[in-house]
Write a protein that holds these residues in place. Structure first.
Motif, PDB file in Angstrom:
ATOM      1  N   ALA A 117      54.707  37.057  39.747  1.00  0.00           N
ATOM      2  CA  ALA A 117      54.908  35.625  39.994  1.00  0.00           C
ATOM      3  C   ALA A 117      53.646  34.967  40.521  1.00  0.00           C
ATOM      4  N   THR A 118      52.551  35.176  39.832  1.00  0.00           N
ATOM      5  CA  THR A 118      51.331  34.457  40.139  1.00  0.00           C
ATOM      6  C   THR A 118      50.901  33.728  38.870  1.00  0.00           C
ATOM      7  N   SER A 119      50.082  32.724  39.031  1.00  0.00           N
ATOM      8  CA  SER A 119      49.810  31.811  37.920  1.00  0.00           C
ATOM      9  C   SER A 119      48.980  32.467  36.819  1.00  0.00           C
ATOM     10  N   PRO A 120      49.112  31.993  35.582  1.00  0.00           N
ATOM     11  CA  PRO A 120      48.284  32.516  34.484  1.00  0.00           C
ATOM     12  C   PRO A 120      46.793  32.376  34.753  1.00  0.00           C
ATOM     13  N   ALA A 121      46.393  31.293  35.423  1.00  0.00           N
ATOM     14  CA  ALA A 121      44.965  31.107  35.713  1.00  0.00           C
ATOM     15  C   ALA A 121      44.449  32.185  36.650  1.00  0.00           C
ATOM     16  N   VAL A 122      45.247  32.556  37.646  1.00  0.00           N
ATOM     17  CA  VAL A 122      44.848  33.625  38.561  1.00  0.00           C
ATOM     18  C   VAL A 122      44.806  34.965  37.824  1.00  0.00           C
ATOM     19  N   LYS A 123      45.735  35.189  36.926  1.00  0.00           N
ATOM     20  CA  LYS A 123      45.732  36.441  36.162  1.00  0.00           C
ATOM     21  C   LYS A 123      44.471  36.544  35.296  1.00  0.00           C
ATOM     22  N   ARG A 124      44.015  35.414  34.799  1.00  0.00           N
ATOM     23  CA  ARG A 124      42.769  35.432  34.019  1.00  0.00           C
ATOM     24  C   ARG A 124      41.584  35.756  34.925  1.00  0.00           C
ATOM     25  N   LEU A 125      41.580  35.220  36.147  1.00  0.00           N
ATOM     26  CA  LEU A 125      40.510  35.571  37.093  1.00  0.00           C
ATOM     27  C   LEU A 125      40.538  37.060  37.406  1.00  0.00           C
ATOM     28  N   LEU A 126      41.729  37.583  37.640  1.00  0.00           N
ATOM     29  CA  LEU A 126      41.858  39.015  37.940  1.00  0.00           C
ATOM     30  C   LEU A 126      41.373  39.863  36.770  1.00  0.00           C
ATOM     31  N   ALA A 127      41.632  39.414  35.554  1.00  0.00           N
ATOM     32  CA  ALA A 127      41.213  40.170  34.371  1.00  0.00           C
ATOM     33  C   ALA A 127      39.697  40.214  34.224  1.00  0.00           C
ATOM     34  N   GLY A 128      38.996  39.313  34.907  1.00  0.00           N
ATOM     35  CA  GLY A 128      37.542  39.312  34.845  1.00  0.00           C
ATOM     36  C   GLY A 128      36.875  39.938  36.051  1.00  0.00           C
ATOM     37  N   ALA A 129      37.659  40.485  36.968  1.00  0.00           N
ATOM     38  CA  ALA A 129      37.106  41.053  38.204  1.00  0.00           C
ATOM     39  C   ALA A 129      36.371  42.358  37.943  1.00  0.00           C
ATOM     40  N   GLY A 130      35.277  42.553  38.660  1.00  0.00           N
ATOM     41  CA  GLY A 130      34.538  43.804  38.604  1.00  0.00           C
ATOM     42  C   GLY A 130      34.742  44.616  39.871  1.00  0.00           C
ATOM     43  N   LEU A 131      34.155  45.792  39.908  1.00  0.00           N
ATOM     44  CA  LEU A 131      34.339  46.691  41.046  1.00  0.00           C
ATOM     45  C   LEU A 131      33.878  46.086  42.366  1.00  0.00           C
ATOM     46  N   ALA A 132      32.834  45.264  42.320  1.00  0.00           N
ATOM     47  CA  ALA A 132      32.249  44.730  43.549  1.00  0.00           C
ATOM     48  C   ALA A 132      32.656  43.294  43.821  1.00  0.00           C
ATOM     49  N   ASP A 133      33.710  42.815  43.185  1.00  0.00           N
ATOM     50  CA  ASP A 133      34.090  41.403  43.287  1.00  0.00           C
ATOM     51  C   ASP A 133      35.160  41.141  44.329  1.00  0.00           C
ATOM     52  N   CYS A 134      35.240  41.973  45.347  1.00  0.00           N
ATOM     53  CA  CYS A 134      36.196  41.782  46.433  1.00  0.00           C
ATOM     54  C   CYS A 134      35.444  41.539  47.739  1.00  0.00           C
ATOM     55  N   ALA A 135      36.113  40.887  48.677  1.00  0.00           N
ATOM     56  CA  ALA A 135      35.526  40.611  49.986  1.00  0.00           C
ATOM     57  C   ALA A 135      36.635  40.602  51.029  1.00  0.00           C
ATOM     58  N   MET A 136      36.258  40.751  52.288  1.00  0.00           N
ATOM     59  CA  MET A 136      37.207  40.683  53.384  1.00  0.00           C
ATOM     60  C   MET A 136      37.216  39.271  53.962  1.00  0.00           C
ATOM     61  N   ALA A 137      38.409  38.774  54.271  1.00  0.00           N
ATOM     62  CA  ALA A 137      38.567  37.420  54.803  1.00  0.00           C
ATOM     63  C   ALA A 137      39.650  37.437  55.877  1.00  0.00           C
ATOM     64  N   PRO A 138      39.630  36.484  56.808  1.00  0.00           N
ATOM     65  CA  PRO A 138      40.638  36.438  57.873  1.00  0.00           C
ATOM     66  C   PRO A 138      42.056  36.372  57.318  1.00  0.00           C
ATOM     67  N   ALA A 139      42.964  37.073  57.985  1.00  0.00           N
ATOM     68  CA  ALA A 139      44.365  37.110  57.579  1.00  0.00           C
ATOM     69  C   ALA A 139      45.135  36.002  58.273  1.00  0.00           C
TER      70      ALA A 139
END
Length: 526
Positions: free
Chosen positions: A319-341
């Protein structure tokens, strides 16, 4: 066996390895090395160099896990908060023989109730197992209590307990409410199963031991469980399974699985010497599970089952948007970061999110630094205030506070009272508004807020994208949760055979030692 039954070319060897229902023999013949599914006969002129048995995907992992939960595969789709692991995803995965967990964390009580009613009517009445997430909510214990109440009301037989750093009365209440005497060897039947997700051995130990006596006594005194259930609780561990969570999306300690999982297995065995029933607790693996090789590695470390998360957020049913799924499909191994919860903002706790395609990590980090360095919204430097109102919140701070105060008045009146007295707490509540909304904007694909989408994601997503590049699964529209699970498990079974042969000294050419995904339409998958 004849020479015609031995395959020497790369495609032929691959076909022999990929026939998972039959054994595989690596044979030598006068300097040539080939593969066959037919048992060599003595004196036939072939030398058996190595052999591996049939490797069915539904035999991977623990038979005890499959039997205990009533599923076909030792594979679980973990809960993704905010209902991202929605009813559609749970229903599809559960019907395919996987243990699937509904993402109840962060949802209002009415939404959880509606979802569990649907799952009960769709799966529960048909005897199809599933689970519901129960997240530790130290700042809002009423939410945890409401989730347990809903699980009991809708006869949810399994909860995935996550983010617990201490045991709570409602978690223990859920476990104890399902305990009954049984004529079998153990003497106890536990109808409420608990799968605990942990990232620290000290937390795992809480679940490996029976529920604390002081908690069970208090529950009996309050009339929430019976004295008999409290007595039975002394003989069973709190959890049926412990999921060791390594470098995952969302809340994570980013610990290496190769270090953490064996440590928890050893801890389980040590506690079992004191409490024999703990020996039956299975230990699974989560975090970084995005390729068949990762599944095989987890099983080789001793995992009884595997849990996928980030890769399912890109599934068509999520239940996440198609646009976000497209972003996820383009993610690479180093494309994550830590952010405040959002839930533990003041404590500086962080979550792992997608960094590519969004400015959320930077914006959220700025909010925490301002909270750390200033005592109130009024104390913010004028330049910072303008930046927040124009670039981050995109609204006057006073307007955000009014909306936040209205929400708190309905849901957490004690927090509103505190915020009226404590300017720093008020600042935290305003900043939390952005963090909470950022995850909702991502789920809905809020137009105009693309730069603020908070997308929980771990490196498994990048690994999955690299593995599926050029195949049918590279297309977000073809990433059904069942297809993801099918190819991860079949790929794992294939790579388990390759690994066994390598350990036996057989070196296979790369062209025949990789699981082959279905080709993209109009393309060829190597």
């Amino acid at each position: 066996m004849t020479d015609a039954q031995v395959r020497y070319d790369a495609d032929g060897v691959h076909a022999v390895l990929a026939d998972l229902d039959r054994p595989c023999y690596i044979v030598g013949d006068g300097g040539r090395v080939g593969a066959t599914n037919v048992p060599p006969v003595p004196g036939g002129g072939f030398t058996v160099l190595a052999a591996v048995a049939p490797q069915h995907p539904d035999r991977l992992g623990s038979a005890g896990f499959r039997r205990h939960h009533g599923v076909r595969y030792a594979y679980m789709t973990g809960a993704m908060a905010g209902g991202i692991a929605c009813e559609e995803l749970v229903i599809a995965a559960a019907r395919a023989g996987h243990l699937a967990s509904f993402g109840a964390a962060g949802l209002p009580e009415a939404r959880i109730d509606t979802a569990l009613e649907r799952l009960e009517n769709t799966l529960g009445t048909a005897g199809v197992p599933y689970a519901c997430n129960l997240i530790h909510s130290p700042m809002a214990p009423a939410q945890e209590r409401a989730c347990v109440d809903a699980c009991l009301r809708h006869r949810v037989r399994c909860v995935e307990a996550s983010a617990f750093v201490q045991l709570t009365p409602d978690l223990v209440r859920y476990r104890l409410a399902g305990l009954h005497r049984d004529p079998g060897p153990s003497g106890v039947r536990a109808e409420h199963r608990v799968v605990a997700k942990v990232s620290r051995p000290e937390t795992a130990e809480l679940f490996l031991r029976p529920a604390p006596g002081e908690l069970t006594a208090a529950l009996v005194a309050d009339g929430r469980v019976t004295a008999e259930q409290a007595e039975l609780a002394r003989t069973v561990p709190l959890a049926d399974d412990i999921t060791v969570e390594a470098d995952s999306g969302g809340h994570t300690d980013r610990r290496p699985l190769a270090v953490l999982l064996p440590a928890v297995v050893r801890l389980r065995d040590r506690v079992a010497r004191e409490h024999p029933a703990t020996a039956r607790v299975r230990v699974g693996a989560a975090g970084g599970i995005g390729t068949p090789e990762a599944v095989v590695a987890a099983l080789a470390l001793g995992a009884a089952y595997v849990v996928t998360g980030s890769v399912n957020q890109a599934a068509t049913e999520a239940a996440t948007s198609p646009a976000v799924k497209r972003l996820l499909a383009g993610a690479g191994l180093a494309d994550c970061a830590m952010a405040p919860a959002a839930d533990l903002f003041e404590q500086g706790v962080t979550v792992q999110v997608l960094a590519r395609g969004t400015m959320f990590p930077g914006h959220a980090g700025r909010l925490y630094r301002l909270y750390r360095d200033h005592d109130s919204l009024a104390a913010l430097p004028p330049m910072e205030r303008r930046y927040l109102e124009q670039r981050v919140l995109r609204r006057p701070l006073d307007d955000v506070w009014r909306d936040t105060a209205d929400y708190l008045a309905t849901h957490h009146p004690e927090w509103r009272e505190r915020a009226e007295r404590d300017p720093k707490f008020r600042m935290a509540m305003v900043f939390r508004w952005y963090l909470a909304m950022a995850s909702r904007w991502a789920v809905t694909g809020e137009a105009g807020r693309e730069g603020d989408w908070q997308i929980w994601c771990g490196p498994a997503m990048g690994a999955f994208n690299a593995w599926t590049a050029g195949s049918a699964l590279a297309d977000p529209a073809r990433r059904q949760v069942t297809a993801i699970a099918h190819h991860l498990l079949h790929g794992a079974a294939f790579h388990a055979r390759v690994t066994q042969l390598r350990l036996a000294g057989v070196r296979l050419p790369a062209a025949c030692a990789e699981y082959r995904l279905p080709a993209a339409p109009g393309g060829v998958r190597g």
